[in-house]
Design a protein around this motif. Structure first.
Motif, PDB file in Angstrom:
ATOM      1  N   UNK A  33      33.548  53.533   5.067  1.00 41.14           N
ATOM      2  CA  UNK A  33      34.413  53.006   3.979  1.00 41.14           C
ATOM      3  C   UNK A  33      35.615  52.359   4.418  1.00 41.14           C
ATOM      4  N   UNK A  34      35.705  52.236   5.591  1.00 35.78           N
ATOM      5  CA  UNK A  34      36.917  51.195   6.212  1.00 35.78           C
ATOM      6  C   UNK A  34      36.532  49.823   6.568  1.00 35.78           C
ATOM      7  N   UNK A  35      35.070  49.520   6.707  1.00 30.20           N
ATOM      8  CA  UNK A  35      34.582  48.360   6.936  1.00 30.20           C
ATOM      9  C   UNK A  35      34.857  47.437   5.886  1.00 30.20           C
ATOM     10  N   UNK A  36      35.635  46.448   5.994  1.00 34.22           N
ATOM     11  CA  UNK A  36      35.758  45.344   5.089  1.00 34.22           C
ATOM     12  C   UNK A  36      34.628  44.216   4.730  1.00 34.22           C
ATOM     13  N   UNK A  37      34.265  43.894   6.147  1.00 26.12           N
ATOM     14  CA  UNK A  37      33.091  42.857   6.315  1.00 26.12           C
ATOM     15  C   UNK A  37      32.628  42.802   7.734  1.00 26.12           C
ATOM     16  N   UNK A  38      31.536  42.609   7.893  1.00 24.86           N
ATOM     17  CA  UNK A  38      30.999  42.413   9.063  1.00 24.86           C
ATOM     18  C   UNK A  38      30.544  40.900   9.662  1.00 24.86           C
ATOM     19  N   UNK A  39      30.804  40.304  10.583  1.00 24.35           N
ATOM     20  CA  UNK A  39      30.558  39.034  10.904  1.00 24.35           C
ATOM     21  C   UNK A  39      29.537  38.659  11.984  1.00 24.35           C
ATOM     22  N   UNK A  40      28.520  38.144  11.951  1.00 23.17           N
ATOM     23  CA  UNK A  40      27.565  37.862  12.814  1.00 23.17           C
ATOM     24  C   UNK A  40      27.876  36.762  13.987  1.00 23.17           C
ATOM     25  N   UNK A  41      28.124  37.103  15.223  1.00 24.68           N
ATOM     26  CA  UNK A  41      28.199  36.204  16.315  1.00 24.68           C
ATOM     27  C   UNK A  41      27.181  36.241  17.199  1.00 24.68           C
ATOM     28  N   UNK A  42      25.984  35.574  16.914  1.00 25.39           N
ATOM     29  CA  UNK A  42      24.738  35.787  17.825  1.00 25.39           C
ATOM     30  C   UNK A  42      24.105  37.052  17.828  1.00 25.39           C
ATOM     31  N   UNK A  43      24.077  37.542  19.140  1.00 29.43           N
ATOM     32  CA  UNK A  43      23.587  39.047  19.056  1.00 29.43           C
ATOM     33  C   UNK A  43      24.228  40.184  18.931  1.00 29.43           C
ATOM     34  N   UNK A  44      25.759  39.678  18.474  1.00 35.86           N
ATOM     35  CA  UNK A  44      26.803  40.670  18.435  1.00 35.86           C
ATOM     36  C   UNK A  44      27.240  40.323  17.102  1.00 35.86           C
ATOM     37  N   UNK A  83      21.209  49.874   8.294  1.00 37.62           N
ATOM     38  CA  UNK A  83      22.189  50.891   8.435  1.00 37.62           C
ATOM     39  C   UNK A  83      23.132  51.230   7.407  1.00 37.62           C
ATOM     40  N   UNK A  84      23.381  50.243   6.640  1.00 38.56           N
ATOM     41  CA  UNK A  84      24.380  50.133   5.326  1.00 38.56           C
ATOM     42  C   UNK A  84      23.844  50.324   4.075  1.00 38.56           C
ATOM     43  N   UNK A  85      24.444  51.327   3.005  1.00 41.51           N
ATOM     44  CA  UNK A  85      23.843  51.312   1.913  1.00 41.51           C
ATOM     45  C   UNK A  85      23.903  50.039   1.115  1.00 41.51           C
ATOM     46  N   UNK A  86      22.636  49.357   0.763  1.00 37.56           N
ATOM     47  CA  UNK A  86      22.422  48.119   0.097  1.00 37.56           C
ATOM     48  C   UNK A  86      23.353  48.035  -1.387  1.00 37.56           C
ATOM     49  N   UNK A  87      23.712  48.989  -1.884  1.00 39.13           N
ATOM     50  CA  UNK A  87      24.383  48.941  -3.244  1.00 39.13           C
ATOM     51  C   UNK A  87      26.094  48.727  -3.072  1.00 39.13           C
ATOM     52  N   UNK A  88      26.388  48.741  -1.811  1.00 37.81           N
ATOM     53  CA  UNK A  88      27.916  48.602  -1.526  1.00 37.81           C
ATOM     54  C   UNK A  88      28.096  47.557  -0.628  1.00 37.81           C
ATOM     55  N   UNK A  89      27.144  47.222   0.527  1.00 45.79           N
ATOM     56  CA  UNK A  89      27.134  46.178   1.347  1.00 45.79           C
ATOM     57  C   UNK A  89      26.393  45.048   1.020  1.00 45.79           C
ATOM     58  N   UNK A  97      31.865  45.677  -1.250  1.00 45.42           N
ATOM     59  CA  UNK A  97      32.076  45.374  -2.283  1.00 45.42           C
ATOM     60  C   UNK A  97      33.227  46.115  -2.942  1.00 45.42           C
ATOM     61  N   UNK A  98      33.694  47.160  -2.205  1.00 43.39           N
ATOM     62  CA  UNK A  98      34.844  48.053  -2.599  1.00 43.39           C
ATOM     63  C   UNK A  98      36.026  47.128  -2.216  1.00 43.39           C
ATOM     64  N   UNK A  99      35.978  46.192  -1.485  1.00 44.86           N
ATOM     65  CA  UNK A  99      37.042  45.581  -0.701  1.00 44.86           C
ATOM     66  C   UNK A  99      36.914  44.053  -1.341  1.00 44.86           C
ATOM     67  N   UNK A 100      36.150  43.899  -2.544  1.00 45.75           N
ATOM     68  CA  UNK A 100      36.014  42.298  -3.009  1.00 45.75           C
ATOM     69  C   UNK A 100      37.308  42.115  -4.214  1.00 45.75           C
ATOM     70  N   UNK A 135      39.650  47.862   7.407  1.00 44.29           N
ATOM     71  CA  UNK A 135      40.773  47.488   6.356  1.00 44.29           C
ATOM     72  C   UNK A 135      42.219  47.646   6.807  1.00 44.29           C
ATOM     73  N   UNK A 136      42.569  48.101   8.103  1.00 44.71           N
ATOM     74  CA  UNK A 136      43.915  47.958   8.773  1.00 44.71           C
ATOM     75  C   UNK A 136      44.208  46.722   9.648  1.00 44.71           C
ATOM     76  N   UNK A 137      43.095  45.912   9.528  1.00 48.05           N
ATOM     77  CA  UNK A 137      43.182  44.619   9.978  1.00 48.05           C
ATOM     78  C   UNK A 137      42.570  44.624  11.619  1.00 48.05           C
ATOM     79  N   UNK A 138      42.182  45.799  12.019  1.00 47.88           N
ATOM     80  CA  UNK A 138      41.471  45.692  13.437  1.00 47.88           C
ATOM     81  C   UNK A 138      40.146  45.070  13.360  1.00 47.88           C
ATOM     82  N   UNK A 139      39.767  44.806  14.787  1.00 49.42           N
ATOM     83  CA  UNK A 139      38.416  44.050  14.619  1.00 49.42           C
ATOM     84  C   UNK A 139      37.751  44.931  15.846  1.00 49.42           C
ATOM     85  N   UNK A 140      36.544  44.914  15.616  1.00 53.07           N
ATOM     86  CA  UNK A 140      35.560  45.652  16.749  1.00 53.07           C
ATOM     87  C   UNK A 140      34.156  44.880  16.911  1.00 53.07           C
TER      88      UNK A 140
END
Length: 141
Positions: free
Chosen positions: A41-52, A75-81, A92-95, A58-63
């Protein structure tokens, strides 16, 4: 097309409360020699960078993890992500809003990020957002 006005963005406490309703358990991510559980629930978005994949929280950190965006999407629920573009998956919780421009639809997230929606995925994306909002209203009722 007019700008779509969404319901008021959710607070972090509200997101955490609703996460249980949407079956958003912890996500196990691989790291060098170990695995770590992250609250989905803390994931705002995921961004693809090649194979990564870069996780934006939500706290501004990235991983960054060494899995493709396609593998993460499964691996993510398709009704929310949802995946509005080949390079991003958003929670979509952070839209915050949907912004139609002349040729390009984009969305804004509560953390200030703006993500483009590909023209090919636009109608399906709008349908997913409407379905999510209906689920959210049913939960809050």
């Amino acid at each position: 097309m007019k700008a779509a006005v969404l319901t008021k963005p959710l607070t972090n406490a509200h997101v955490k409360q609703i996460a249980g309703q949407f079956d958003m358990s912890d996500l196990t991510l691989p790291f060098w020699g170990y695995r770590k559980k992250m609250p989905m629930h803390r994931i705002v978005r995921l961004e693809g960078e090649g194979n990564y994949t870069v996780f934006h929280f939500d706290d501004g950190t990235q991983l960054m993890v060494s899995l493709t965006l396609k593998k993460m999407q499964s691996r993510l629920p398709s009704n929310v992500f949802v995946r509005p573009h080949k390079k991003n998956i958003i929670n979509l919780l952070y839209l915050e809003g949907i912004h139609p421009d002349r040729q390009q639809l984009s969305v804004s997230l509560v953390n200030g990020d703006r993500v483009e929606v590909s023209r090919r995925k636009a109608s399906n994306f709008i349908r997913q957002v409407k379905g999510f909002q209906q689920e959210l209203q049913a939960i809050e009722a």
